[in-house]
Write an enzyme that holds these catalytic residues in place. Sequence first.
Site, PDB file in Angstrom:
ATOM      1  N   CYS A  99      73.842 112.430  48.019  1.00 15.16           N
ATOM      2  CA  CYS A  99      74.726 113.577  47.900  1.00 15.16           C
ATOM      3  C   CYS A  99      74.969 113.822  46.412  1.00 15.16           C
ATOM      4  CB  CYS A  99      76.032 113.246  48.628  1.00 15.16           C
ATOM      5  SG  CYS A  99      77.295 114.481  48.435  1.00 15.16           S
ATOM      6  N   CYS A 106      85.989 121.946  40.498  1.00 16.66           N
ATOM      7  CA  CYS A 106      85.588 123.088  41.333  1.00 16.66           C
ATOM      8  C   CYS A 106      86.704 124.125  41.255  1.00 16.66           C
ATOM      9  CB  CYS A 106      85.432 122.616  42.780  1.00 16.66           C
ATOM     10  SG  CYS A 106      84.914 123.906  43.936  1.00 16.66           S
ATOM     11  N   CYS A 110      89.926 124.970  47.946  1.00 14.18           N
ATOM     12  CA  CYS A 110      90.133 124.644  49.367  1.00 14.18           C
ATOM     13  C   CYS A 110      91.298 123.647  49.497  1.00 14.18           C
ATOM     14  CB  CYS A 110      88.862 124.053  49.977  1.00 14.18           C
ATOM     15  SG  CYS A 110      87.480 125.199  49.919  1.00 14.18           S
ATOM     16  N   CYS A 113      90.712 119.631  49.908  1.00 14.71           N
ATOM     17  CA  CYS A 113      89.661 118.983  49.114  1.00 14.71           C
ATOM     18  C   CYS A 113      90.218 118.452  47.797  1.00 14.71           C
ATOM     19  CB  CYS A 113      88.548 119.992  48.854  1.00 14.71           C
ATOM     20  SG  CYS A 113      87.197 119.321  47.883  1.00 14.71           S
ATOM     21  N   HIS A 215      85.363 125.637  58.820  1.00 15.08           N
ATOM     22  CA  HIS A 215      86.718 125.074  58.960  1.00 15.08           C
ATOM     23  C   HIS A 215      87.716 125.898  59.755  1.00 15.08           C
ATOM     24  CE1 HIS A 215      84.978 122.151  56.422  1.00 15.08           C
ATOM     25  NE2 HIS A 215      85.162 122.789  55.287  1.00 15.08           N
TER      26      HIS A 215
HETATM   27  N1  SAH Z   1      81.630 123.410  47.809  1.00 14.08           N
HETATM   28  C1  SAH Z   1      80.708 123.055  48.829  1.00 14.08           C
HETATM   29  C2  SAH Z   1      80.215 121.627  48.766  1.00 14.08           C
HETATM   30  C3  SAH Z   1      81.206 120.536  48.449  1.00 14.08           C
HETATM   31  S1  SAH Z   1      82.302 119.973  49.672  1.00 14.08           S
HETATM   32  C4  SAH Z   1      81.284 123.373  50.189  1.00 14.08           C
HETATM   33  O1  SAH Z   1      82.412 123.828  50.266  1.00 14.08           O
HETATM   34  O2  SAH Z   1      80.588 123.226  51.169  1.00 14.08           O
HETATM   35  C5  SAH Z   1      81.337 119.180  50.896  1.00 14.08           C
HETATM   36  C6  SAH Z   1      81.990 119.219  52.277  1.00 14.08           C
HETATM   37  O3  SAH Z   1      83.126 118.326  52.369  1.00 14.08           O
HETATM   38  C7  SAH Z   1      82.512 120.591  52.634  1.00 14.08           C
HETATM   39  O4  SAH Z   1      82.210 120.895  53.973  1.00 14.08           O
HETATM   40  C8  SAH Z   1      84.007 120.407  52.447  1.00 14.08           C
HETATM   41  O5  SAH Z   1      84.721 121.395  53.122  1.00 14.08           O
HETATM   42  C9  SAH Z   1      84.216 118.998  52.952  1.00 14.08           C
HETATM   43  N2  SAH Z   1      85.479 118.387  52.532  1.00 14.08           N
HETATM   44  C10 SAH Z   1      86.178 118.576  51.398  1.00 14.08           C
HETATM   45  N3  SAH Z   1      87.305 117.841  51.396  1.00 14.08           N
HETATM   46  C11 SAH Z   1      87.326 117.147  52.558  1.00 14.08           C
HETATM   47  C12 SAH Z   1      88.217 116.200  53.138  1.00 14.08           C
HETATM   48  N4  SAH Z   1      89.337 115.820  52.529  1.00 14.08           N
HETATM   49  N5  SAH Z   1      87.910 115.693  54.343  1.00 14.08           N
HETATM   50  C13 SAH Z   1      86.767 116.061  54.985  1.00 14.08           C
HETATM   51  N6  SAH Z   1      85.882 116.942  54.489  1.00 14.08           N
HETATM   52  C14 SAH Z   1      86.152 117.495  53.292  1.00 14.08           C
END
Ligand code: SAH
Length: 344
Positions: A99, A106, A110, A113, A215
């Site tokens: 990964c 970023c 979100c 995250c 989501h």
């Molecule tokens: N910016 C991109 C890639 C990075 S995040 C995206 O949004 O897809 C990779 C994945 O992890 C995304 O699906 C994101 O929503 C998820 N993610 C982020 N924080 C998380 C958390 N605390 N628990 C579970 N999944 C999470």
Amino acid sequence: MNILLDYNLNELEKKIVEMNESKFRAKQIYNSLLSGIELDENTTLPKHLKESLLNYVWSPIKIYKTYEGDSATKFLYKLYDDNIIEGIVMYNRYGNTLCVSTQVGCRMGCKFCASTLDGLVRNLSCGEILGQVVAVNKFLGGDIKNRKITNIVLMGSGEPLDNYDNVIKFLEILTDENGFNFSRRNISLSTCGIADKIYKLAEDFSGIILTISLHSAFQNKRQEIMPIANKYDIDTLMKSVKHYEQKTGRRVVFEYTLINDVNDTIVDAKKLYEITYGIRCHINLIPLNYVKERGLKNSTNIEKFKEYLCKMGRSVTIRKSLGSEIEGACGQLRRKQLKEENDE
Ligand code: SAH
């Protein structure tokens, strides 16, 4: 910064010819760079060329710390400007999946995250993204020919489509048959849903697996947890996804993190079923990794949510939370490290 891993083979050849060297030297340099052989360890290049190459950055990224889990290793890398990013390699039955991060921090915001808590620090260059593959492949005992990484997912910190040009160049070098020669079908790009870039990706680099962090299937809920939904609403996003799916013939993946009392009821599952109707897809349900600063809780309804979607004929899996015992998720390890440095 003149990072050699930022150049593709053609550009490297041009550069070498400009330096009055024979073109074949470029291929030797490319092989060494991708194998992770340092300039001073290199035995194929003449001394004078090695000296001229001292003006360039050879390895833009160094493994700084490693954390071993049951079936994963987590990395902290240090960049030339002392910024820190993280990555994880997961050891699966079918191979090793790395990964990679595409940005330091970023700016997508979100709500669940950790990567985005301090906003965007900077984009990674193509060579800094590629450097993660080189460093971990070498860590696992591989080189350019004997590759130890089978799959790449762009799911580390950052939003890949917010660093579009560097990410496309990274993908081009990754799949170059003179280089690592990854197959497009073994690469996944995960995005929060920048719809206009999804159309562009379908033109510029189709064939990789498009993964959408959805989501919620309800516009109002999605807006609450993912600010990007204010710019591209669900209808706009789903149109771009459908276009990608039809243009490339590839099944897309929807990622859905289940958050207690936010998006985890059967009504949510039903809506998810409805909006994915007619799209060849797979749904990956992700247990929420607890992020202290966020305060959101993991759902207790994951099995029921899955059961409903399966009953309705969707292909669904629950993601094994590989690496969570080593804070394998989403920017948490980097934050921990920064905090430790600040406390020192
Ligand atoms: N910016 C991109 C890639 C990075 S995040 C995206 O949004 O897809 C990779 C994945 O992890 C995304 O699906 C994101 O929503 C998820 N993610 C982020 N924080 C998380 C958390 N605390 N628990 C579970 N999944 C999470």
